[in-house]
Design an enzyme around this catalytic site. Structure first.
Site, PDB file in Angstrom:
ATOM      1  N   LYS A 250     -63.905-101.645 -37.667  1.00  0.00           N
ATOM      2  CA  LYS A 250     -63.284-101.844 -38.992  1.00  0.00           C
ATOM      3  C   LYS A 250     -61.896-101.112 -38.902  1.00  0.00           C
ATOM      4  CE  LYS A 250     -66.122-104.530 -41.418  1.00  0.00           C
ATOM      5  NZ  LYS A 250     -65.900-106.002 -41.384  1.00  0.00           N
TER       6      LYS A 250
ATOM      7  N   GLU B 110     -62.541-104.593 -50.498  1.00  0.00           N
ATOM      8  CA  GLU B 110     -63.510-104.684 -50.753  1.00  0.00           C
ATOM      9  C   GLU B 110     -64.556-103.954 -49.870  1.00  0.00           C
ATOM     10  OE1 GLU B 110     -61.789-106.884 -49.064  1.00  0.00           O
ATOM     11  OE2 GLU B 110     -63.416-107.203 -47.247  1.00  0.00           O
TER      12      GLU B 110
ATOM     13  N   SER C  99     -70.829-102.747 -32.551  1.00  0.00           N
ATOM     14  CA  SER C  99     -69.561-102.771 -33.551  1.00  0.00           C
ATOM     15  C   SER C  99     -69.754-101.426 -34.560  1.00  0.00           C
ATOM     16  CB  SER C  99     -69.631-104.114 -34.354  1.00  0.00           C
ATOM     17  OG  SER C  99     -70.813-104.029 -35.024  1.00  0.00           O
TER      18      SER C  99
END
Lengths: 268, 400
Positions: free
Chosen positions: B92, B114, B382
């Protein structure tokens, strides 16, 4: 001439501004909705904006979000809303009904089928919050070919060049959102709204409605002085929310009377 | 020659994508689109982005040959792209750095985000602290409960975490609430969306900022084994880590791209988050057109996954497009299968994966069994699983 056009023409002759209350269909319970609509008309509604409940009402503040959630608890979706309009029409063939909602319930049916069914229910106009004109040319065509008015929002941040684009697609009236934010967010700045409405009028002969942030008789009156229609949403939904089954209609009637008096006083 | 050139100027991937927002947001998105177009190829901007990826995130993230796992599974060789080793523990951060640099250039002192699993919230809070921006993160109250460690991290980093109580109280509702904040505070606020969804230009922009994963992987695979993998596997919620590793491979022939959705309790139960695998109807949510889990009235239905990061009823529009043109395949893995893969990686390789990434691992194991020993699967690992310890402890009856 469509019902919406006829209504604006008549009001113009009388030197009046339209009062357009918003309620969410199915709030607080689907059994109340048609009665509520008749009460709104009896106490001064010139048109009704009927909200189609949606699971993800991104442009709405907490008041109308909660109304949507109450309605969805009773499984009130677009199909049920159209039936309510039919039921209302059995008694009232005069008052324009404008559906207000989000794109996905329409996507689920398909633009053409939705337009057919809206026409069959005798809907007069549709506001689809998250269909900007660039994304919905076919949909607008489906509505207009059935004499249903596609009504578009203009906001304080809408560039003048976009106003041109939007008024070209719109019919019935254009809806000026009087503040930056979600429905029911804050009080509007009447001077700013006045200037913007004047700018919009330079670009279109369509009537201009103003909504978002009209929460009492005073703001309704001030807005009525500069607009062709005053839309009141969250304030009415708040009254519905705080009412019981017994006093729901009388509370809404009292609020409507207050708003109608204010709106009628604006241009006298 | 660039074969694949999506989206179009208005953000459409075929019938998917677009800009389905209320008029109040159109101007803000126009401004963002113009600014992103201005900077996306700007050498100074890209140098700043590259500097932070290297010195702040620790990129490039390595590729690791999971040899013991491959031997145990028996079949194809499984390689892992180690996004779990990034600062903040997931992919991210790649995107939040890019968007925060853009926020700075646009003169917005406040950023909002969010978050579902909390990884994007942490990544946003981190870069906001690093760049001196005010940060507000919206998070469903259900997710706050299951991702407590990440809530704590965001608070330590100086962010305000706002619990969202509306709707299903998960990621989609957090996104609604962030949009409402943005429309109200657009003059001073930049909305950092964490996945390849939302209105244009977000799906494209987030993809571009995540593409570093695939760009590195292509080079690293060449160096390590002298060729590209036979398949690239990544989990898909909104789909940003998958898009990031897929994108540079779209024009590379003979590399299968496989997105793994969350089958939750099982596709047949309806309690899942797999709109692509189940061929959900196409609809409009959060500013774009895509496959969406919904009822007959077009209301979005509640999804289920053991991993908060995959618990989303839609999917990025570019994935919808890649599915339709058959460039990528989409499959689903249940909670139980993901949990088994989670434990497997812990014990055989000494790596604790995120529950999201465990879905990709589980599918890679299934596939590997059917493939030859000289074939290669590259899994995008990830994120790391530290944030999931409470969930896993509960499910596996482990006392902490």
């Amino acid at each position: 001439m469509s019902r919406i056009q006829t209504t604006f023409a008549t009001l113009k002759q009388q030197g009046k501004t339209a009062l357009v209350p918003y309620i969410t269909a199915g709030d607080p319970h689907p059994n109340h909705t048609v009665n509520l609509m008749h009460t709104l008309v009896k106490f001064g509604a010139d048109m009704i904006e009927l909200g189609v409940p949606f699971s993800d009402p991104m442009a709405d503040g907490p008041v109308i979000q909660r109304a949507s959630e109450r309605a969805l608890k009773h499984k009130v979706g677009l199909t049920a809303v159209l039936q309510m309009v039919k039921d209302f029409r059995a008694v009232d063939q005069k008052t324009p009904i404008i559906l207000m909602g989000y794109a996905n319930p329409i996507e689920a049916i398909g633009a053409k089928a939705f337009a057919d069914r809206a026409k069959a229910a005798d809907v007069d106009g549709v506001i689809t919050v998250d269909y900007p004109p660039e994304e919905c040319a076919d949909y607008v065509q489906e509505l207009r070919s059935r004499d249903i008015d596609p009504i578009f929002l203009l906001s304080p941040t809408t560039e003048p060049s976009r106003v041109d684009l939007i008024v070209k697609q719109a019919s019935g009236f254009v809806y000026y959102v009087s503040l930056k934010g979600v429905t029911g967010a804050a009080n509007l700045d009447i001077n700013e709204v006045s200037g913007r409405v004047a700018d919009i009028r330079k670009k279109t002969n369509l009537p201009v409605g103003v909504g978002f942030g009209i929460r009492d008789a005073a703001t309704a009156k001030a807005t009525a002085a500069i607009a062709d229609a005053v839309v009141v949403g969250s304030r009415i939904v708040t009254t519905i929310e705080s009412s019981t089954d017994e006093n729901l209609l009388s509370n809404v009637a009292a609020l409507m009377t207050e708003l109608k008096t204010a709106v009628d006083a604006a241009k006298q | 020659m660039q074969l694949y050139d999506m989206p179009d100027v208005r953000g459409h991937f075929g019938q998917f994508g677009g800009t389905f927002v209320a008029e109040t947001l159109v101007e803000a998105l126009d401004e963002l689109r113009v600014m992103y177009e201005k900077y996306r190829h700007d050498p100074v901007f890209l140098a700043e982005y590259a500097y932070d990826l290297k010195h702040f995130v620790g990129r490039p993230s390595p590729i690791y040959h999971a040899k013991r796992l491959s031997d145990k599974v028996g079949g194809a060789q499984i390689y892992l792209k180690r996004e779990d080793l990034n600062h903040t523990g997931a992919h991210k951060i790649n995107n939040t750095i890019g968007q925060a640099l853009l926020a700075k250039r646009m003169g917005k002192p406040r950023v909002i985000a969010e978050t579902g699993a909390g990884q994007h919230g942490v990544a946003t809070a981190t870069i906001a602290a690093r760049m001196g921006l005010e940060c507000v993160v919206y998070m469903g109250s259900e997710d706050i409960k299951r991702q407590a460690p990440n809530v704590f991290r965001m608070k330590l980093l100086g962010a305000t975490v706002v619990p969202v109580e509306s709707g299903s109280k998960t990621l989609k509702d957090a996104l609604n609430e962030a949009m409402r904040d943005w429309v109200t505070n657009v003059h001073n606020t930049f909305y950092i969306i964490g996945t390849v969804a939302g209105p244009h230009p977000y799906p494209m922009m987030v993809r571009d900022f995540q593409a570093i994963i695939g760009i590195e992987a292509k080079q690293q695979m060449q160096e390590m084994v002298g060729r590209q993998p036979d398949a690239v596997v990544a989990c898909v919620g909104g789909g940003s880590n998958a898009m990031g590793i897929f994108y540079p491979y779209i024009d590379v022939p003979n590399v299968r791209l496989i997105g793994v959705e969350a089958a939750g309790h099982g596709l047949e139960t309806g309690m899942h988050a797999a709109p692509l695998t189940t061929n959900s109807p196409v609809g409009v949510l959060h500013g774009n057109r895509t496959y969406l889990m919904q009822d007959n009235d077009g209301n979005i239905i509640e999804t289920h996954s053991v991993s908060a990061g995959l618990d989303y009823p839609g999917v990025g529009p570019e994935h919808a497009w890649l599915k339709d043109i058959k460039r990528a395949e989409y499959v689903a893995i249940t909670d139980d299968e993901a949990m088994a893969a989670f434990h497997n990686l812990c014990r055989t390789e000494g790596i604790i994966p995120a529950l999201e990434s465990s879905h990709a691992l589980a599918y890679a194991e299934k596939m590997a069994k059917t493939m030859r020993k000289d074939e290669i699967i590259l899994v995008n690992l990830s994120g790391r699983g530290d944030k999931d310890i409470n969930t896993v402890a509960k499910l596996a009856n482990i006392t902490l």
